[in-house]
Design a protein around this motif. Structure first.
Motif, short mmCIF file in Angstrom:
data_model
loop_
_atom_site.label_atom_id
_atom_site.label_comp_id
_atom_site.label_asym_id
_atom_site.label_seq_id
_atom_site.Cartn_x
_atom_site.Cartn_y
_atom_site.Cartn_z
N ALA A 1 -33.94 13.16 58.37
CA ALA A 1 -34.00 11.78 58.86
C ALA A 1 -32.73 11.02 58.46
CB ALA A 1 -35.24 11.08 58.32
N GLY A 2 -32.13 11.41 57.35
CA GLY A 2 -30.82 10.85 56.99
C GLY A 2 -29.79 11.20 58.05
N LEU A 3 -29.82 12.45 58.50
CA LEU A 3 -28.91 12.86 59.58
C LEU A 3 -29.18 12.09 60.87
CD1 LEU A 3 -29.01 16.74 59.05
CD2 LEU A 3 -26.96 15.31 58.86
N VAL A 4 -30.45 11.89 61.18
CA VAL A 4 -30.80 11.11 62.38
C VAL A 4 -30.26 9.68 62.26
CG1 VAL A 4 -32.75 10.07 63.64
CG2 VAL A 4 -32.82 12.50 62.99
N THR A 5 -30.34 9.12 61.05
CA THR A 5 -29.85 7.75 60.85
C THR A 5 -28.35 7.68 61.09
OG1 THR A 5 -31.61 7.50 59.19
CG2 THR A 5 -29.90 5.81 59.24
#
Lengths: 207, 207
Positions: free
Chosen positions: A181-185
């Motif tokens: 989800a960090g990558l998605v952000t």
């Protein structure tokens, strides 16, 4: 109010420390270079203390505010000094193209830290989907993952004291997907949103 | 307005089809059982047609609304019939404990579908972080990932026609992390949020 220790003296340590003090918490900072920890403690004010690197932290919640590749070695180095503590991993182990993690296995820094953490401690993943400048002043949703309900309750109380909303996503295995989800952000910042002035979060949408 | 074909006649096909019609798009549905496709076309109304399974879809955008393990085989079965199409994978390949994906490698149904899709087609991941009942009536953020800017622009226009907000997270490799964001969404429903009446999304938070 919580008693927290922050391992690290960089930007994330300063940002979380400042909000922690503003939220009425007791804060200790610990740096390899003790003079940096002492400087940061002075900057943060509000009774912040500087602890000795590698010794038992004063806080019940220990936030490891280091670059991702420093987290597991430092948890291992602290060893039994972390017994009984709630260890919070906030790291983002991104690859150089920001579309994958530095570890190819389905794990996370939080899970790897848990493997070297002492008995009686518990690791919680938190804060990694929130950009630092949003942590400085915003009121974002903060996703957390961990295997201990008691540890998560402590971290949730701390996050709430910062004026943010803690949102539990499940057990520590979910830390891998929070790193995703960090990558998605970051992907949203670089593509669909186009700037950094947002946070991933939950929108209530009664169907 | 877009011209879309939906492969599948289940709940997701019906939900997306209904919103597509309401949004003024042209819709075709395709089912292995042609009578089910014909029934769904009739239910959806608004000029919805029923196409023959395995033949070239009428729509420019082809939404594969099947259980995750059916997506890659069906894209392979359609083969050259999908030449030139934008193929949208909406699936969530969750494991039985909802804390990992069915594939252990760092891939996604979307990436695997792209491997068997014909030349000139392009795969976009979309919709998988949105619960079906929110898709029915809500106005959620819809995350998308894909390697073709043109294909993504088409899908974004379609999503906008549904009254939803498309948000590009990057290339098709990010589909893996969108599948992970699907897991985070289910984790939030089971833990921090405690219900299904929300969507993962972006909150603007000027620092």
């Amino acid at each position: 109010m919580s008693s927290i220790s922050i391992i690290g003296t960089g930007n994330m340590a300063r940002t979380i420390g400042a909000r922690a003090i503003a939220g009425g918490n007791t804060v200790e900072v610990m740096g390899r270079d003790h003079s940096k920890a002492a400087d940061l403690a002075k900057t943060l004010g509000g009774g912040t203390t500087a602890g000795e690197w590698g010794t038992a932290p004063a806080g019940d919640i220990v936030i490891v505010a280091l670059l991702y590749d420093g987290v597991v070695p430092v948890v291992a180095q602290y060893g039994d000094a972390l017994a009984g503590k709630v260890i919070v991993d906030i790291s983002n182990p991104f690859n150089s193209t920001f579309d994958g993690l530095a570890h190819t296995a389905q794990t996370s820094i939080a899970q790897e830290a848990a493997k070297v953490a002492p008995a009686g401690s518990s690791v919680v993943k938190a804060f990694n989907t929130v950009f630092r400048h949003i942590l400085e002043k915003g009121r974002p949703d903060v996703f957390i993952a961990g295997d201990s309900a008691q540890a998560k309750a402590g971290v949730e109380a701390f996050i709430t004291s910062l004026g943010m909303r803690p949102l539990d996503v499940g057990g520590l295995k979910m830390a891998h997907w929070l790193e995703g989800a960090g990558l998605v952000t970051v992907g949203l910042a670089n593509h669909g949103v186009g700037n950094l002035d947002f946070a991933l979060g939950v929108t209530e949408l009664p169907a």
